[in-house]
Design an enzyme around this catalytic site. Structure first.
Site, mmCIF file in Angstrom:
data_model
loop_
_atom_site.group_PDB
_atom_site.id
_atom_site.type_symbol
_atom_site.label_atom_id
_atom_site.label_comp_id
_atom_site.label_asym_id
_atom_site.label_seq_id
_atom_site.Cartn_x
_atom_site.Cartn_y
_atom_site.Cartn_z
ATOM 1 N N HIS B 61 36.637 4.128 7.494
ATOM 2 C CA HIS B 61 37.978 3.607 7.776
ATOM 3 C C HIS B 61 38.241 2.336 6.979
ATOM 4 C CE1 HIS B 61 37.018 0.312 10.747
ATOM 5 N NE2 HIS B 61 35.982 1.067 11.056
ATOM 6 N N ASP B 164 33.436 -4.627 8.794
ATOM 7 C CA ASP B 164 33.797 -3.435 9.550
ATOM 8 C C ASP B 164 35.231 -3.078 9.155
ATOM 9 O OD1 ASP B 164 34.275 -2.808 13.164
ATOM 10 O OD2 ASP B 164 34.410 -1.485 11.418
ATOM 11 N N GLU B 194 41.527 3.623 12.453
ATOM 12 C CA GLU B 194 40.331 3.962 13.244
ATOM 13 C C GLU B 194 40.200 2.991 14.403
ATOM 14 O OE1 GLU B 194 37.489 2.096 13.741
ATOM 15 O OE2 GLU B 194 36.117 3.605 14.527
ATOM 16 N N GLU B 195 40.489 1.721 14.129
ATOM 17 C CA GLU B 195 40.277 0.676 15.129
ATOM 18 C C GLU B 195 41.151 0.833 16.366
ATOM 19 O OE1 GLU B 195 37.893 -1.346 15.194
ATOM 20 O OE2 GLU B 195 37.273 -1.871 13.157
ATOM 21 N N ASP B 217 30.058 3.881 8.695
ATOM 22 C CA ASP B 217 30.646 2.760 9.429
ATOM 23 C C ASP B 217 29.554 1.741 9.665
ATOM 24 O OD1 ASP B 217 33.357 2.938 11.834
ATOM 25 O OD2 ASP B 217 32.407 1.164 10.979
ATOM 26 N N HIS B 304 33.324 -7.593 14.816
ATOM 27 C CA HIS B 304 34.656 -7.976 15.304
ATOM 28 C C HIS B 304 34.817 -9.488 15.419
ATOM 29 C CE1 HIS B 304 36.401 -3.882 16.794
ATOM 30 N NE2 HIS B 304 35.834 -3.796 15.616
#
Lengths: 339, 329, 347
Positions: B61, B164, B194-195, B217, B304
């Site tokens: 992603h 990410d 995707e998130e 990922d 994150h």
């Protein structure tokens, strides 16, 4: 056909037959083709005047929040649960409300213990659905079971009323306002092919839309919804979401979809160019059929247009006619601008 | 420093607004593929054609987490909502940037600095505007901000926002560079959104209907000082072959083949079980009649946050493994 | 001839955690062979056994996966840390026996529990969280690392026990009891002459919401579907409308369920003396029915359940007679609906 006709017809998620029949009979007058699928969605297809091609899909859900009968107690009271999930309907607003139960629309009320009999503690404790019951007045289980049975659906019983300055109060504005506007759209001619999809069981989890997503080859999808307006009663500005009489609310994002940027920009410019009042849906919350329509069976451009509704998911939701008309006007103007 | 990775890390691309990062990826991947397509959800699909008739879908992603502007108050502060899972603790006092280059600081009321309180409504973004009008002349409602790019090298490790999943995107491109002989159609899908729920992959996988799918990922690790009870994944211990996460149980025979490919090319590898967290493979495996799927994960600390850290050796091991796998499948 | 108790004993003992169901899928596929025309195992380990060539396509679906654990780490003292694969009730884990399914075969293990002598009053008041539990396989770290890998599935162990009144306690009756019901139904149908294409699907990954039933339905494209799962059996602490007597087959009503199919099945039950309870589900049923009914143009679906006490433990308790009644009802229903198919009243 007026809005109040549509809001009056019962159509709790999973029991949409009556509202479906009304939609089909209205749509038949104007659409080139009306179909249903096996889950109960209705599709009204309108061919474009400029020759056929991939249709634009417009979508509104026909179901409303309501209740299902779980069982009948020995004393004749009826245990229920909200359809969808326990949190679909705030238990605190159902107390003291009338409902209609089952195919024969038996009268019932959701009562609770009188205030005189409540302890000080009880007066501050909110009631939960499992502590509330529908009372149809039956004296015992046997008598109740002559009138209703487990699995029957119950809807709020609230008459539609116009009040204030161009406002309307009713149950099920979410999403009969969308259904109403889609039926008005069907009455017009557009250069492009248009499919008006009336979905079922949106309130349970976009179930109807999951099926609807694969029935047509549409690249562009516009969802007509009712959304929360939290605009009065001492609410800080950034929690208002949208306001009554400020126009159709255009979403940039909610919990189930992010609006396609070019599509949303086009809707905004069409609104500006046609002098249609619009506002942002200035909050990210809630989900709707766009969540299923954008990804299932392929990628589609989606955007949601909503009518601001106060007290949504209650029997007394309130909207402004000017906003309802703005939602129709924008969908109409957008379709006219397609080629 | 890995050039591909650096270009990707500094590109703007929150969920639903992946245009910029997509353009950069397109430029980087073009020399290695035959065809490039996009779709209505902004998925970027780069296809390397083969002759066998089999279709392999790779998915990484390109979207990153961020904030979306919901309103501006009369003093010019912006109210925001999350795009993807942005923990509040990772947000406070961070510098952020919008698509048009406007910069801001994530602020919070002094009494609300308790970072364990996850309510995003207690933060706002300060772009230096002094009134609502000024704020809305600089950004629009619906605009999105991401952590300001900031790539930092620590010997063989790199920390940055958006690791990410730009690391996963880099892995695909690096593998394509190494790939000599693959008989199959390889669909390199740089997925969108995707998130916020594997949305791009769900749509793309349906369209492609691949024979197998591999997602690339990052994954979290258990190798900080106190460690994490239930994670044995560590930086520098190689590319991770995922067994399970909350979105997918990787198809066992794909796991075996990935591990065999690692043994064959000597790529350092480890196994991974992730208790909370999902990847595009979760969407691919459930497509149509079911697609055998697996995941290669790049171990990553501080996921994150604005300082996600990976080990470049793990990334390279992953590229080597993937290209060997593709050649042998 | 389906020997119910023996089949249950064998099928519940074979490991088949979500996503890792191959061993039990192969066993089940073989078990169906004598009663059907075709058996296949799909890309996600769902078994699809088909009988019949003409008539309505009727999908029956019971899930074959079981809840369990998965190895996440090997500690310095050789014990294994685990995570859940499916909704295992952590309260049943202390002092439980497990089987670690390794490449070299199953290893016996015990989930550690502090001896009572060493427990403090504070310990006894709370449940140990999953992260504090560990599996003792009796090896040192080095020896453990030679045999066990991260990601190896850990199945719960529990023997099947015959109880009074035709009841049985076992692990994994959820949902292999319903796989057995499908098998008995297949045997009954072979004696009947129904004009239907019956698709017996033992679906994968139900316990984690992975929808093996949905991908199977995408392949088999049925006209209608009957999902089979276990319902909660009445026991202390269960509520009025959420648990049912062990001796009744349960039919569900609600938005996910097609009302015309419910009515048809209820009629079959009433006409043939099958004792039924009705369960109301206002939204998701948390069974394969949820996955199947929105496939293609929508697949009219019903949910038939057999009550089980103590669900998601290794002593799930069921009444064998109720299972047989469920199989009988299913076969009769298939006969009835296939006869009426041409003019079936859907509205």
């Amino acid at each position: 056909m007026v809005l109040s006709e549509l809001t009056a017809i019962p159509g709790v998620s999973g029991n949409e037959r009556k509202i479906r029949e009304k939609i089909i009979s209205e749509a038949r007058e104007y659409a080139h083709e009306v179909k249903t699928d096996k889950i109960g969605n209705v599709y009204a297809y309108k061919k474009g005047t400029a020759g056929s091609g991939a249709p634009v899909l417009l979508c509104a859900h026909m179901d409303e929040v309501g209740f299902i009968v779980k069982g009948v107690r020995d004393d004749g009271l009826i245990a229920y649960e909200p359809v969808g999930s326990m949190s679909s309907i705030d238990a605190r607003i159902v107390v003291s409300k009338p409902v209609k139960v089952g195919e024969n629309a038996v009268n019932g009320i959701i009562g609770a213990k009188a205030i005189h009999l409540q302890s000080p503690d009880e007066r501050t404790q909110p009631l939960t659905h499992d502590k509330l019951f529908i009372d149809i007045g039956a004296k015992d289980k046997q008598s109740a079971e002559k009138l209703i049975k487990p699995g029957d659906f119950a809807a709020f019983d609230e008459a539609c009323e116009e009040f204030g300055d161009g406002l309307v109060k009713s149950k099920a504005l979410d999403d009969r306002v969308g259904v109403y506007n889609l039926l008005r759209i069907l009455q017009n001619e557009y250069p492009v092919d248009v499919v008006c999809a009336f979905t079922v069981q949106e309130e349970c989890g976009l179930f109807g839309a999951r099926v609807a997503a694969r029935q047509y080859n549409a690249d562009t999808v516009i969802v007509l919804e009712g959304t929360s307006a939290n605009d009065i009663g001492d609410v800080p500005e950034h929690f208002r979401v949208c306001s009554l009489n400020e126009g159709v609310a255009i979403s940039f994002m909610d919990n189930s979809s992010i609006a396609n940027v070019p599509l949303r920009s086009k809707l905004i410019s069409v609104a500006e160019a046609s002098g249609i009042r619009w506002q942002h849906k200035a909050y990210v919350a809630g989900g709707n059929d766009a969540g299923a329509l954008q990804t299932i069976g392929g990628a589609r451009a989606v955007c949601v247009l909503s009518v601001p509704c106060r007290y949504i998911h209650s029997p007394v939701s309130v909207a402004a006619f000017s906003d309802i008309d703005a939602q129709f006007a924008l969908a109409d103007a957008f379709l006219k601008s397609c080629n | 420093m890995n050039d591909i990775l650096f270009k990707l890390l500094t590109a703007y691309g929150p969920s639903g607004r992946e245009n910029q990062v997509s353009a950069i990826i397109e430029e980087l991947v073009r020399p290695y593929v035959d065809e490039i397509q996009t779709d209505a959800l902004l998925n970027l699909i780069a296809i390397k054609r083969g002759t066998s008739g089999k279709r392999v879908m790779l998915a990484a992603h390109m979207d990153q987490i961020g904030y979306v502007v919901v309103s501006a108050d009369e003093k010019g502060f912006l109210r925001v909502a999350m795009v993807g899972g942005v923990p509040r603790a990772n947000s406070i006092y961070r510098q952020v940037v919008f698509e048009n280059g406007v910069c801001g600081v994530v602020g919070t009321e002094l009494q609300d600095v308790d970072a364990s309180d996850t309510a995003l409504k207690k933060i706002f973004i300060d772009i230096g505007a002094k009134s609502r009008e000024e704020a809305l002349s600089m950004v629009n409602i619906g605009d999105m901000a991401v952590f300001k790019p900031s790539v930092c090298a620590h010997k063989n490790r790199v920390s940055s926002p958006a690791m990410d999943n730009r690391a996963g995107c880099a892995l695909i491109i690096m593998a394509l560079k190494l790939l000599t002989d693959c008989p199959h159609d390889v669909y390199c899908v740089f997925t969108s959104q995707e998130e916020v729920g594997l949305r791009g992959a769900t749509a793309a996988a349906h369209g492609i209907n691949p024979d197998i799918g591999i997602a690339l990922d990052v994954t979290s690790v258990g190798d900080t000082p106190k460690g994490v009870r239930n994670s044995a994944v560590a930086l520098g211990e190689g590319i991770a072959v995922k067994i399970m996460d909350s979105s997918v149980i990787c198809t066992p025979w794909i796991v075996e083949k990935l591990e065999a490919a690692a043994e064959k090319c000597g790529a350092k590898h480890q196994r991974e079980v992730l208790e909370a967290g999902g990847t595009d493979a979760g969407a691919i495996q459930k497509t149509r009649m079911g697609v055998p799927s697996g995941v290669l994960s790049i171990p990553c600390r501080y996921i994150h946050s604005a300082s996600e850290m990976i080990d470049l050796d793990d990334l390279e091991a992953g590229a080597k493994l993937l290209s060997t796998f593709l050649a042998d499948y | 001839m389906v020997e119910l108790f023996e089949f249950l004993r064998d099928v519940t003992a074979i490991p088949g955690l979500p996503g890792m169901e191959k061993p039990v899928a192969e066993f089940i596929a073989k078990a169906f062979e004598p009663y059907v025309d075709d058996v296949a195992i799909d890309a996600r380990n769902s078994v699809i056994a088909t009988a019949g060539n003409f008539g309505p396509r009727i999908m029956l679906c019971a899930h074959l996966d079981e809840i369990g654990l998965i190895v996440t780490k090997i500690e310095d003292d050789g014990c294994l840390r685990v995570a859940r694969n499916g909704g295992v009730d952590p309260r049943i884990l202390p002092a439980a026996e497990v089987s670690v399914i390794t490449k070299g075969g199953p290893l016996f293990g015990v989930i550690g529990a502090k001896p009572p002598h060493l427990l403090t009053p504070a310990d006894v008041k709370k449940q140990p969280p999953l992260h504090d539990l560990y599996v003792d396989i009796g090896f040192s770290k080095e020896e453990a690392q030679k045999r066990v890998r991260i990601g190896d599935p850990v199945a719960l162990r529990g023997k099947i026990t015959k109880l009074a009144d035709g009841r049985v306690a076992s692990k994994t009756l959820d949902d292999r009891a319903c796989v057995a019901v499908m098998l008995m139904c297949a045997e009954l149908l072979k004696q009947m002459n129904v004009r239907a294409i019956v698709q017996f699907v033992a679906s994968s990954q139900e316990e984690i919401g992975g929808g093996g039933s949905r991908t199977a339905a995408n392949r088999t494209s049925p006209d209608i579907a009957v999902a089979l799962d276990v319902a909660h059996g009445k026991s202390p602490g269960t509520g009025d409308y959420e648990a049912f007597p062990l001796d009744q087959v349960v039919l569900t009503r609600g938005p996910v369920i097609h009302p015309a199919l419910f009515d048809r099945m209820k009629k079959t039950a009433d006409e043939n003396g099958v004792s039924c309870a009705v369960e109301i589900s206002g939204g998701l049923t948390h069974t394969d029915a949820d996955q199947i009914f929105t496939v293609n143009e929508g697949i009219p679906a019903i949910l038939l359940s057999v009550p089980v006490r103590y669900m998601h433990t290794t002593v799930e308790l069921i009444d064998l007679k109720t299972m047989k009644e469920a199989a009988r009802l299913l076969a009769l229903f298939i006969g009835d609906i296939s006869r009426e198919w041409e003019g079936f009243a859907w509205c």
